[in-house]
Scaffold this motif. Sequence first.
Motif, PDB file in Angstrom:
ATOM      1  N   ARG A   1       0.834  -1.203   0.000  1.00 52.25           N
ATOM      2  CA  ARG A   1       0.000   0.000   0.000  1.00 52.25           C
ATOM      3  C   ARG A   1       0.874   1.261   0.000  1.00 52.25           C
ATOM      4  NH1 ARG A   1      -2.169   3.909   2.958  1.00 52.25           N
ATOM      5  NH2 ARG A   1      -0.776   3.493   4.703  1.00 52.25           N
TER       6      ARG A   1
ATOM      7  N   PHE B   1       2.450   1.655  -3.368  1.00 50.89           N
ATOM      8  CA  PHE B   1       1.449   2.050  -4.366  1.00 50.89           C
ATOM      9  C   PHE B   1       1.150   3.547  -4.268  1.00 50.89           C
ATOM     10  CE2 PHE B   1      -2.883   2.664  -5.893  1.00 50.89           C
ATOM     11  CZ  PHE B   1      -2.827   2.041  -7.128  1.00 50.89           C
ATOM     12  N   ILE B   2       0.926   4.006  -3.029  1.00 50.89           N
ATOM     13  CA  ILE B   2       0.604   5.404  -2.805  1.00 50.89           C
ATOM     14  C   ILE B   2       1.796   6.315  -3.129  1.00 50.89           C
ATOM     15  CG2 ILE B   2       0.272   6.994  -0.845  1.00 50.89           C
ATOM     16  CD1 ILE B   2      -2.278   5.978  -2.038  1.00 50.89           C
TER      17      ILE B   2
ATOM     18  N   ILE C   1      -3.174  -2.881  -7.178  1.00 47.31           N
ATOM     19  CA  ILE C   1      -3.794  -2.294  -5.984  1.00 47.31           C
ATOM     20  C   ILE C   1      -3.921  -3.368  -4.909  1.00 47.31           C
ATOM     21  CG2 ILE C   1      -5.844  -1.170  -5.032  1.00 47.31           C
ATOM     22  CD1 ILE C   1      -6.614  -0.340  -7.850  1.00 47.31           C
TER      23      ILE C   1
ATOM     24  N   GLU D   1      -5.606  -6.378  -7.055  1.00 49.52           N
ATOM     25  CA  GLU D   1      -6.121  -6.167  -8.402  1.00 49.52           C
ATOM     26  C   GLU D   1      -5.522  -7.236  -9.320  1.00 49.52           C
ATOM     27  OE1 GLU D   1      -5.823  -2.543 -11.633  1.00 49.52           O
ATOM     28  OE2 GLU D   1      -4.313  -2.761 -10.095  1.00 49.52           O
TER      29      GLU D   1
ATOM     30  N   TYR E   1     -15.399   2.557 -12.963  1.00 46.65           N
ATOM     31  CA  TYR E   1     -14.380   1.662 -12.416  1.00 46.65           C
ATOM     32  C   TYR E   1     -13.019   2.318 -12.580  1.00 46.65           C
ATOM     33  CZ  TYR E   1     -11.257  -2.396 -12.112  1.00 46.65           C
ATOM     34  OH  TYR E   1     -10.259  -3.253 -11.763  1.00 46.65           O
ATOM     35  N   ILE E   2     -12.149   2.095 -11.606  1.00 45.95           N
ATOM     36  CA  ILE E   2     -10.786   2.618 -11.753  1.00 45.95           C
ATOM     37  C   ILE E   2      -9.792   1.525 -11.365  1.00 45.95           C
ATOM     38  CG2 ILE E   2     -10.710   3.672  -9.432  1.00 45.95           C
ATOM     39  CD1 ILE E   2      -9.088   5.990 -10.849  1.00 45.95           C
ATOM     40  N   SER E   3      -8.786   1.313 -12.189  1.00 48.81           N
ATOM     41  CA  SER E   3      -7.769   0.306 -11.877  1.00 48.81           C
ATOM     42  C   SER E   3      -6.523   1.025 -11.393  1.00 48.81           C
ATOM     43  CB  SER E   3      -7.437  -0.521 -13.117  1.00 48.81           C
ATOM     44  OG  SER E   3      -6.553   0.222 -13.945  1.00 48.81           O
ATOM     45  N   SER E   4      -5.492   0.246 -11.104  1.00 44.95           N
ATOM     46  CA  SER E   4      -4.244   0.844 -10.608  1.00 44.95           C
ATOM     47  C   SER E   4      -3.687   1.843 -11.618  1.00 44.95           C
ATOM     48  CB  SER E   4      -3.212  -0.234 -10.306  1.00 44.95           C
ATOM     49  OG  SER E   4      -3.001  -1.041 -11.430  1.00 44.95           O
ATOM     50  N   ALA E   5      -3.884   1.561 -12.911  1.00 45.07           N
ATOM     51  CA  ALA E   5      -3.355   2.480 -13.922  1.00 45.07           C
ATOM     52  C   ALA E   5      -3.994   3.851 -13.765  1.00 45.07           C
ATOM     53  CB  ALA E   5      -3.629   1.921 -15.316  1.00 45.07           C
TER      54      ALA E   5
ATOM     55  N   ILE F   1      -5.495   5.108 -11.002  1.00 46.88           N
ATOM     56  CA  ILE F   1      -5.091   5.723  -9.727  1.00 46.88           C
ATOM     57  C   ILE F   1      -3.677   6.288  -9.850  1.00 46.88           C
ATOM     58  CG2 ILE F   1      -4.586   5.284  -7.291  1.00 46.88           C
ATOM     59  CD1 ILE F   1      -6.829   3.258  -7.261  1.00 46.88           C
ATOM     60  N   ARG F   2      -2.808   5.533 -10.511  1.00 45.04           N
ATOM     61  CA  ARG F   2      -1.426   6.000 -10.672  1.00 45.04           C
ATOM     62  C   ARG F   2      -1.366   7.298 -11.470  1.00 45.04           C
ATOM     63  NH1 ARG F   2       0.168   1.188 -10.673  1.00 45.04           N
ATOM     64  NH2 ARG F   2      -0.111   0.868 -12.896  1.00 45.04           N
TER      65      ARG F   2
ATOM     66  N   LEU G   1      -2.157   9.996  -9.038  1.00 45.11           N
ATOM     67  CA  LEU G   1      -1.046  10.189  -8.087  1.00 45.11           C
ATOM     68  C   LEU G   1       0.053  11.005  -8.766  1.00 45.11           C
ATOM     69  CD1 LEU G   1      -0.797   6.626  -6.485  1.00 45.11           C
ATOM     70  CD2 LEU G   1      -1.364   8.725  -5.276  1.00 45.11           C
TER      71      LEU G   1
ATOM     72  N   ILE H   1     -12.377   2.001  -2.375  1.00 43.25           N
ATOM     73  CA  ILE H   1     -11.025   1.641  -2.821  1.00 43.25           C
ATOM     74  C   ILE H   1     -10.032   2.707  -2.331  1.00 43.25           C
ATOM     75  CG2 ILE H   1      -9.517   1.298  -4.823  1.00 43.25           C
ATOM     76  CD1 ILE H   1     -11.932   0.298  -6.359  1.00 43.25           C
TER      77      ILE H   1
ATOM     78  N   LEU I   1      -9.361   2.240   1.278  1.00 44.13           N
ATOM     79  CA  LEU I   1      -8.521   1.080   1.565  1.00 44.13           C
ATOM     80  C   LEU I   1      -7.039   1.382   1.376  1.00 44.13           C
ATOM     81  CD1 LEU I   1     -10.376  -1.956  -0.022  1.00 44.13           C
ATOM     82  CD2 LEU I   1      -9.690  -1.706   2.358  1.00 44.13           C
ATOM     83  N   ILE I   2      -6.723   2.137   0.331  1.00 48.38           N
ATOM     84  CA  ILE I   2      -5.312   2.358   0.048  1.00 48.38           C
ATOM     85  C   ILE I   2      -4.797   3.666   0.631  1.00 48.38           C
ATOM     86  CG2 ILE I   2      -5.264   0.944  -2.037  1.00 48.38           C
ATOM     87  CD1 ILE I   2      -5.457   3.525  -3.647  1.00 48.38           C
ATOM     88  N   GLY I   3      -5.665   4.414   1.294  1.00 51.86           N
ATOM     89  CA  GLY I   3      -5.203   5.661   1.909  1.00 51.86           C
ATOM     90  C   GLY I   3      -4.916   6.747   0.880  1.00 51.86           C
ATOM     91  N   PHE I   4      -5.675   6.726  -0.210  1.00 51.69           N
ATOM     92  CA  PHE I   4      -5.488   7.666  -1.309  1.00 51.69           C
ATOM     93  C   PHE I   4      -5.662   9.117  -0.838  1.00 51.69           C
ATOM     94  CE2 PHE I   4      -7.266   9.558  -5.367  1.00 51.69           C
ATOM     95  CZ  PHE I   4      -6.166   9.313  -6.165  1.00 51.69           C
TER      96      PHE I   4
ATOM     97  N   VAL J   1      -2.990  11.584   0.270  1.00 51.82           N
ATOM     98  CA  VAL J   1      -2.136  12.217  -0.725  1.00 51.82           C
ATOM     99  C   VAL J   1      -2.910  13.169  -1.633  1.00 51.82           C
ATOM    100  CG1 VAL J   1      -0.378  11.704  -2.456  1.00 51.82           C
ATOM    101  CG2 VAL J   1      -0.902   9.999  -0.725  1.00 51.82           C
TER     102      VAL J   1
END
Lengths: 277, 392, 100
Positions: free
Chosen positions: B147, B150-151, B158, B175, C52-56, C58-59, C62, C87, C90-93, C96
Amino acid sequence: MHSIVSDGTDTPSELLKHVRDAGITLFSLTDHDAVNGCAMIREILSENDPKLLNGTEFSCRDEHGKYHILGYNYDPDSKSIKDMVEAGHRYRMKKVRTRLDYIRDEYGFTFSEQDTQDLLAMSSPGKPHIANLMVRYGYAPSKETAICDYLNKAPVHSEYVRPEDAIQSILAGNGIPVLAHPAYGSGDELIVGSEMDQRLRRLIEYGLQGVEAFYSTFPPKLRKETLSFAEKYDLYVTAGSDYHGKNKFIPLGKTNLDKAAEIPGGMKRFLEAVDYS
Amino acid sequence: MVQSREENGRLIISLSGEIDSSNAQEVETRIYEIRQQYPDDSIELDCDRLEYASSAGLRVLLRLIQQTDEVILTNVHSEMYEILDVTGFTEMTEVRRAYRVISVEGCELIGMGANGMVYRIDPDTIVKVYRNPDALPEIHRERELARLAFIAGVPTAIPYDVVRIAGGGYGTVFEKLTARSFAKLLAYDDKPLDEVVQMSIDLLKLIHSKVIRSDTLPDMKAVALDWADFLKDYLPAELHEKLHALIAAVPADEHLMHGDYHVKNIMYQNNEILLIDMDTLCHGHPVFELASIYNAYVGFGLIDPDCTMKFLGLSAETCYTFWRRSLELYLGTQDAAVIDSVEEKAMIIGLARIMRHQIRRDGMNREDGRKMIETCRSILAQLLPRTDSLVF
Amino acid sequence: MSNTVFEMNGTTLTVKPVGELNSMTTPDFEEELRTHLSGVSNLIVDFENVDYISSAGIRLFLGLNQTLKNRGAEMKLIHVSDPIMSIFDLIGFQDVVTVE
């Protein structure tokens, strides 16, 4: 701790006895907007007794919220402290009268002339005292109900001591201004994170020197948070039980200071500042 | 409504049903009766079966939290968590959500590793299930590392939540990537080696540019010092002292490292490169990363040339080329003298690690193990005396 | 992502992507977005139509957040649906990036 001078139930001499019995070696009586309890204890203090630190707790308010500001180790003869106590007392009496009027007009709750006189003659009467009377007269089943369901509903728009004035008067009286139970605001709020940060920054600008990080009802998380702010802003750290005798179920001397792995630097510096070794 | 048990010396009070003004007093009295029997003032409140708490119920919880040294609320379900969150309880004490329970029955098994199995639970997610039933702390640690990375912008899948697996054990949901590993890209000649190396070094540099401050991130220098200490009895005194001194002299470094960076852990998906397996994340000087890369491509294959084929699916020659080209690109030079010197630094740390690894796995009592240990020792004996610093 | 709506108001750019932000769609969206970014001091990304959002995806945010911060500009995400918000939680978005 609080004595009968404000909203505690112990007389100053009973309090001293309890402090002796508890094995406490340094203590301070911090009655709300009052200082005479300290003078009363000092008169009966003998040589081998625990060290007493002059204390008081001012209820303050500004546009941002409410605060309880402790003053420690001030000069009891200082005019600035006396003036502040007097102002605090004046505002407090006004609030008590507003509350009494409110429950009379709204609910028809009245007390005997004698009880009302006694209440108004106290040096620091407040909601708990009125609530006790209400329970005694059968107007409310418990103190909690009396306060939550009746007294808190009274529209009190009275004047308040401002935090900067309280802090300045404590400093002018050679005392140390400390924010009481920072995470609980004026008592039953929850103030953490950036909100606490902003509060502290404002108060530090006014001259605040310490925070009460050890407090009887702080769970570990709030203690740690307050300590981290103390470190961030290089503040004194103090410990308080907020003992009120029978008015709150807090044992005398319970500050959770014993839960600390070591005495924080801010507290060591506080003890040095008040000449306690 | 209120039940209590003791687990590992800790008092656990479980609440169930609804707590409102009709029973709050009773619940509070019962809790205080239970507490009186336990001198240790630390309580876990198991809320698994707690359905609802009205304001009267919350006041009971508040008083308990304020008057007890430490109260932790566990197994809190979503609705109750929302209530506790908006009322500030989560600010006052630790409130742990209940684990979601998922079943992997009938799910496609898509991978198997040292620690457990990987199942696909739906088109977008996979779950990594751990074999060891007591792995919960390790699962949380790995998930937290993933995590944080990732952040911080490290490209990786994910890491969703930690879940309880129906039938036993725990796992982490990730993911699902529709990706192929670099090892596969190379094995099937999908991309030229130079391009793959370039991509892997670009990503490595990105990782090394990040700083993550966290207690969960091990310091590689401290770990390497432990390896050196372990070898005290297996190396001549002057070699051991030199090894220890060299590692001790590497400056402290807060930059992120992957810790197990090789072509099987780097994935390719739609022109994007991603990392998997974040449990080895650590921080330190890049020489420690190069040492582990050296081991993956060259070191482990020193006495067994088939090793890279078994482990990475690539020949020893391909791996060696990959390693040397990686150094060129990482260091930004083709000067063989510079590359050789950094390779030697990486070898010193890498081989010390392999030597310890072999000894701990009873290598002294196996033919191949003894041979490997001896090889490491003789190379270290050559390299250590002529090396003045591990830093480049 | 061809339906993405871009709206410039002074130096505030509001962008409203549609559908999924996954590894297939994000590169095109990013390319299009970057052509609109010059002179933007305030980027608002409206998630109302994102399913929907995937890691791509979210990245991308960021990275954008960092780029904008570096030049003294700001970014925030609005109208984020509950599933996507969970989501982020969960990841602490939100530690940031600003999400409203």
